[in-house]
Design a protein around this motif. Structure first.
Motif, mmCIF file in Angstrom:
data_model
loop_
_atom_site.group_PDB
_atom_site.id
_atom_site.type_symbol
_atom_site.label_atom_id
_atom_site.label_comp_id
_atom_site.label_asym_id
_atom_site.label_seq_id
_atom_site.Cartn_x
_atom_site.Cartn_y
_atom_site.Cartn_z
ATOM 1 N N GLY A 1 0.809 -1.218 0.000
ATOM 2 C CA GLY A 1 0.000 0.000 0.000
ATOM 3 C C GLY A 1 0.839 1.264 0.000
ATOM 4 N N ILE A 2 0.154 2.392 0.085
ATOM 5 C CA ILE A 2 0.833 3.681 -0.029
ATOM 6 C C ILE A 2 0.391 4.628 1.076
ATOM 7 C CG2 ILE A 2 1.127 3.481 -2.540
ATOM 8 C CD1 ILE A 2 -1.203 5.462 -2.840
ATOM 9 N N VAL A 3 1.222 5.652 1.318
ATOM 10 C CA VAL A 3 0.862 6.731 2.253
ATOM 11 C C VAL A 3 1.004 8.054 1.510
ATOM 12 C CG1 VAL A 3 1.439 5.534 4.393
ATOM 13 C CG2 VAL A 3 3.224 6.777 3.196
ATOM 14 N N GLY A 4 0.129 8.990 1.819
ATOM 15 C CA GLY A 4 0.147 10.284 1.151
ATOM 16 C C GLY A 4 1.358 11.120 1.557
ATOM 17 N N ASN A 5 1.854 11.912 0.598
ATOM 18 C CA ASN A 5 2.970 12.835 0.884
ATOM 19 C C ASN A 5 2.401 14.126 1.460
ATOM 20 O OD1 ASN A 5 4.999 11.103 -0.136
ATOM 21 N ND2 ASN A 5 4.536 11.745 -2.228
ATOM 22 N N VAL A 6 2.147 14.104 2.777
ATOM 23 C CA VAL A 6 1.512 15.263 3.423
ATOM 24 C C VAL A 6 2.480 16.027 4.339
ATOM 25 C CG1 VAL A 6 -0.869 14.392 3.340
ATOM 26 C CG2 VAL A 6 0.597 13.728 5.241
ATOM 27 N N GLU A 7 3.683 15.466 4.539
ATOM 28 C CA GLU A 7 4.610 16.094 5.494
ATOM 29 C C GLU A 7 5.336 17.292 4.866
ATOM 30 O OE1 GLU A 7 4.510 11.642 5.975
ATOM 31 O OE2 GLU A 7 4.916 12.994 4.310
ATOM 32 N N GLY A 8 5.729 18.206 5.745
ATOM 33 C CA GLY A 8 6.600 19.325 5.331
ATOM 34 C C GLY A 8 5.943 20.330 4.410
ATOM 35 N N LEU A 9 4.619 20.250 4.254
ATOM 36 C CA LEU A 9 3.923 21.163 3.326
ATOM 37 C C LEU A 9 3.250 22.318 4.063
ATOM 38 C CD1 LEU A 9 2.231 18.471 1.051
ATOM 39 C CD2 LEU A 9 3.867 20.185 0.257
ATOM 40 N N GLY A 10 3.305 22.267 5.400
ATOM 41 C CA GLY A 10 2.648 23.321 6.177
ATOM 42 C C GLY A 10 1.132 23.178 6.171
ATOM 43 N N LEU A 11 0.637 21.941 6.022
ATOM 44 C CA LEU A 11 -0.819 21.719 5.904
ATOM 45 C C LEU A 11 -1.547 21.970 7.218
ATOM 46 C CD1 LEU A 11 -1.035 18.531 3.635
ATOM 47 C CD2 LEU A 11 -0.987 20.944 2.972
ATOM 48 N N GLU A 12 -0.962 21.478 8.334
ATOM 49 C CA GLU A 12 -1.626 21.631 9.638
ATOM 50 C C GLU A 12 -1.808 23.111 9.965
ATOM 51 O OE1 GLU A 12 0.913 19.714 8.980
ATOM 52 O OE2 GLU A 12 0.456 17.667 9.627
ATOM 53 N N ALA A 13 -0.732 23.875 9.783
ATOM 54 C CA ALA A 13 -0.793 25.315 10.085
ATOM 55 C C ALA A 13 -1.836 26.009 9.219
ATOM 56 C CB ALA A 13 0.588 25.950 9.863
ATOM 57 N N ALA A 14 -2.046 25.495 8.008
ATOM 58 C CA ALA A 14 -3.024 26.116 7.100
ATOM 59 C C ALA A 14 -4.451 25.722 7.456
ATOM 60 C CB ALA A 14 -2.708 25.718 5.663
ATOM 61 N N GLY A 15 -4.582 24.718 8.360
ATOM 62 C CA GLY A 15 -5.927 24.285 8.768
ATOM 63 C C GLY A 15 -6.512 23.190 7.895
ATOM 64 N N VAL A 16 -5.643 22.457 7.195
ATOM 65 C CA VAL A 16 -6.112 21.363 6.333
ATOM 66 C C VAL A 16 -6.354 20.115 7.176
ATOM 67 C CG1 VAL A 16 -5.442 19.838 4.425
ATOM 68 C CG2 VAL A 16 -4.863 22.274 4.337
ATOM 69 N N LYS A 17 -7.492 19.449 6.929
ATOM 70 C CA LYS A 17 -7.800 18.203 7.649
ATOM 71 C C LYS A 17 -7.087 17.036 6.986
ATOM 72 C CE LYS A 17 -12.504 18.860 9.435
ATOM 73 N NZ LYS A 17 -13.056 19.792 8.421
ATOM 74 N N ILE A 18 -6.386 16.226 7.798
ATOM 75 C CA ILE A 18 -5.692 15.050 7.269
ATOM 76 C C ILE A 18 -6.222 13.811 7.976
ATOM 77 C CG2 ILE A 18 -3.435 13.894 7.053
ATOM 78 C CD1 ILE A 18 -2.218 16.743 6.903
ATOM 79 N N ASP A 19 -6.581 12.794 7.185
ATOM 80 C CA ASP A 19 -7.090 11.546 7.747
ATOM 81 C C ASP A 19 -6.226 10.398 7.229
ATOM 82 O OD1 ASP A 19 -8.659 9.514 8.842
ATOM 83 O OD2 ASP A 19 -10.008 9.490 7.115
ATOM 84 N N ARG A 20 -5.510 9.728 8.095
ATOM 85 C CA ARG A 20 -4.628 8.605 7.727
ATOM 86 C C ARG A 20 -3.765 8.940 6.506
ATOM 87 N NH1 ARG A 20 -9.423 4.387 7.791
ATOM 88 N NH2 ARG A 20 -10.308 6.293 6.958
ATOM 89 N N THR A 21 -2.998 9.984 6.629
ATOM 90 C CA THR A 21 -2.026 10.486 5.632
ATOM 91 C C THR A 21 -2.661 11.003 4.342
ATOM 92 O OG1 THR A 21 -1.474 8.507 4.298
ATOM 93 C CG2 THR A 21 -0.375 8.715 6.455
ATOM 94 N N HIS A 22 -3.978 11.187 4.330
ATOM 95 C CA HIS A 22 -4.599 11.747 3.127
ATOM 96 C C HIS A 22 -5.390 13.006 3.467
ATOM 97 C CE1 HIS A 22 -3.674 7.624 1.838
ATOM 98 N NE2 HIS A 22 -3.371 8.254 0.723
ATOM 99 N N VAL A 23 -5.364 13.959 2.544
ATOM 100 C CA VAL A 23 -6.072 15.220 2.733
ATOM 101 C C VAL A 23 -7.566 14.989 2.500
ATOM 102 C CG1 VAL A 23 -6.392 17.543 1.793
ATOM 103 C CG2 VAL A 23 -4.083 16.628 2.094
ATOM 104 N N VAL A 24 -8.373 15.477 3.422
ATOM 105 C CA VAL A 24 -9.825 15.319 3.309
ATOM 106 C C VAL A 24 -10.368 16.400 2.369
ATOM 107 C CG1 VAL A 24 -12.002 15.308 4.601
ATOM 108 C CG2 VAL A 24 -9.915 14.384 5.654
ATOM 109 N N THR A 25 -11.122 15.969 1.344
ATOM 110 C CA THR A 25 -11.687 16.925 0.374
ATOM 111 C C THR A 25 -13.161 16.619 0.139
ATOM 112 O OG1 THR A 25 -11.210 15.510 -1.522
ATOM 113 C CG2 THR A 25 -9.495 17.087 -0.901
ATOM 114 N N ASP A 26 -13.850 17.569 -0.491
ATOM 115 C CA ASP A 26 -15.225 17.296 -0.930
ATOM 116 C C ASP A 26 -15.170 16.744 -2.358
ATOM 117 O OD1 ASP A 26 -14.817 19.422 -2.660
ATOM 118 O OD2 ASP A 26 -16.314 20.751 -1.748
ATOM 119 N N GLU A 27 -16.344 16.560 -2.979
ATOM 120 C CA GLU A 27 -16.365 15.942 -4.318
ATOM 121 C C GLU A 27 -15.684 16.797 -5.387
ATOM 122 O OE1 GLU A 27 -20.992 17.428 -4.942
ATOM 123 O OE2 GLU A 27 -20.435 15.419 -5.594
ATOM 124 N N PHE A 28 -15.501 18.091 -5.085
ATOM 125 C CA PHE A 28 -14.814 18.980 -6.036
ATOM 126 C C PHE A 28 -13.337 19.184 -5.672
ATOM 127 C CE2 PHE A 28 -19.278 20.246 -6.747
ATOM 128 C CZ PHE A 28 -19.325 20.102 -8.132
#
Length: 464
Positions: free
Chosen positions: A270-297
């Protein structure tokens, strides 16, 4: 380039990112794409494309051994592994260069370096020359994913390989253990087994190719075993003891642990998302099991920030990423965009025999409450398959018994990865069995089996 501003910045130039950038540019947006390694991303450089080149070499090698069947003569059949790898790398290189050309042609600014979000609408890029700041109202995350590493089963490049090592092997494995039987694991197992490695595949789920229809998995397994593979299902590799030139694997099946020796292990779990070192948490992005949570768009919930492709979760397929890239670019340009229906995205596995599917498996269709009609047609009943010398395979279709909706299609056999598209279009056009039955399929082709499989679901099959 300090403070350079754009309409859209794409982070990552894989099949999601570069396609998003090109579509954005076509729609008149000023676009920058940031890439830390290779244009084309994993898919083009270390995934989809180079593996297909390797598998093609294995297929030709397999056919050379069958020359006599076709009335041909071939003596002294062998292979040169470094030359096989060299061809694969050249194919990837040619296409990667092509992406650079396409981006340039579309006037997309390419920045090579490592990106992170540095506040709303701002991207900081670490390049060889230092740090640059880019700004845009819209930012698209397309950073992809990497191989999952399980504790104790980590790759070392010598005895234990990831897909990258398996794509440029320093030696030919003699006794190979492949951990994981998804598309990546099975493709490498198929390649090395064809070239003569004694291959064992271990799968933790109750069957190999676990996302496929159970009947297709069973058919594929039978073929792999016939080709000399050892397949172990409901099995786990608990630990690897690394010695000189060999690995002892502790393998658990049904509560019992046994040890087996191998000279090479490929981990494909399997694979894990490349979510580290991007400043996602500080930006307020939701991450679920190494993947960014998005809507259908593909919106992240943070204004002006989108995520596409593998970083945004399953299905982890290049063609899904590209399609999402187009959709997001169109949204940003103010166009009316349609969300992607996961049920209309085909999955293809290029082992021998090939496997391809779209929509619901028979079991999932029943679970979802459908009363189903199922049709099947074997390759052995098809003239073209017999002429090709490829009589092993089947096409299976699943329909809703009440409405005639095509719920899913599942295939195993020669060239099914090219055929599945017919059913994908059918689903996109919301077809029923009536249109498919009334379609005239050309003869002699493998595609006629698609027609017969539909006919079979409704008791009208001709050649069986």
């Amino acid at each position: 380039m300090a403070g350079k501003s754009f309409d859209m910045i794409v982070i990552g130039a894989g099949p999601g990112g570069y396609v998003a950038a090109i579509r954005g540019a076509q729609l008149g947006l000023k676009v920058a794409v940031v890439e830390r390694e290779h244009l084309g991303g994993i898919c083009l450089n270390w995934g989809c494309i180079p593996t297909k080149a390797l598998l093609r070499s294995a297929e030709v090698f397999h056919l050379m051994h069958r020359a006599k069947e076709f009335g041909l003569k071939a003596d002294g059949i062998g292979y040169d592994l470094p030359a096989v790898v060299k061809r694969s790398r050249a194919v990837a290189g040619q296409l990667s260069g092509g992406i650079g050309h396409l981006l340039k042609k579309n006037k997309v600014t390419v920045v090579m370096g490592e990106a992170r979000l540095a506040g709303r609408g701002t991207v900081a890029v670490k390049t060889d020359k230092g740090e640059e700041t880019l700004s845009a109202k819209n930012i698209v995350l397309a950073t992809g994913a990497r191989a999952r590493e399980l504790p104790g089963l980590e790759a070392d490049g010598d005895l234990v390989w990831t897909y990258k090592h398996a794509l440029q092997p320093a030696r030919m494995p003699k006794k190979l253990l492949v951990i994981g039987s998804g598309a990546i694991g099975i493709e490498f197992a198929s390649f090395y087994n064809t070239l003569g490695a004694e291959t064992t595949v271990v799968e933790v789920m109750d069957r190999i190719l676990p996302v496929e229809d159970a009947e297709i998995s069973a058919f594929a397994k039978k073929q792999f075993v016939k080709q000399g593979m050892t397949i172990m299902e409901k099995t786990m590799v608990k630990q690897l003891d690394r010695g000189k030139g060999k690995v002892t694997a502790h393998i658990e099946t049904g509560g019992k642990i046994e040890t087996r020796d191998f000279d090479t292990v490929i981990s494909a779990v399997g694979i894990v998302g490349n979510v580290e070192g991007l400043g996602l948490e500080a930006a307020g992005v939701k991450i679920d099991r190494t993947h960014v949570v998005t809507d259908e768009f593909c919106r992240t919930g943070v204004e002006g920030l989108y995520a596409i492709g593998d970083i945004a979760g399953a299905p982890w397929l290049a063609h899904k990423a590209s399609h999402e890239g187009v959709m997001v670019a169109e949204l940003i340009a103010g166009q009316h965009a349609h969300p992607i229906k996961p049920g209309s995205i085909a999955g293809c596995t290029y082992c021998h025999p090939q496997v391809a599917s779209v929509g619901l498996t028979e079991a999932k269709a029943k679970e979802a409450g459908h009363e189903v009609r199922v049709g099947r047609f074997p390759f052995i009943g098809n003239g073209k398959a017999i002429a090709l010398g490829e009589p092993e395979g089947m096409v299976k279709t699943v329909f809703d018994a009440k409405t005639g909706e095509l719920l899913g299609a599942h295939m195993v056999g020669a060239e099914v990865t090219e055929m599945i598209q017919g059913y994908v279009i059918g689903r996109q056009l919301e077809t029923t069995e009536v249109e498919l039955m009334q379609t005239v399929f050309p003869h002699p082709t493998l595609s006629e089996m698609m027609h017969e499989s539909v006919l079979d679901a409704f008791g009208r099959v001709i050649h069986m």
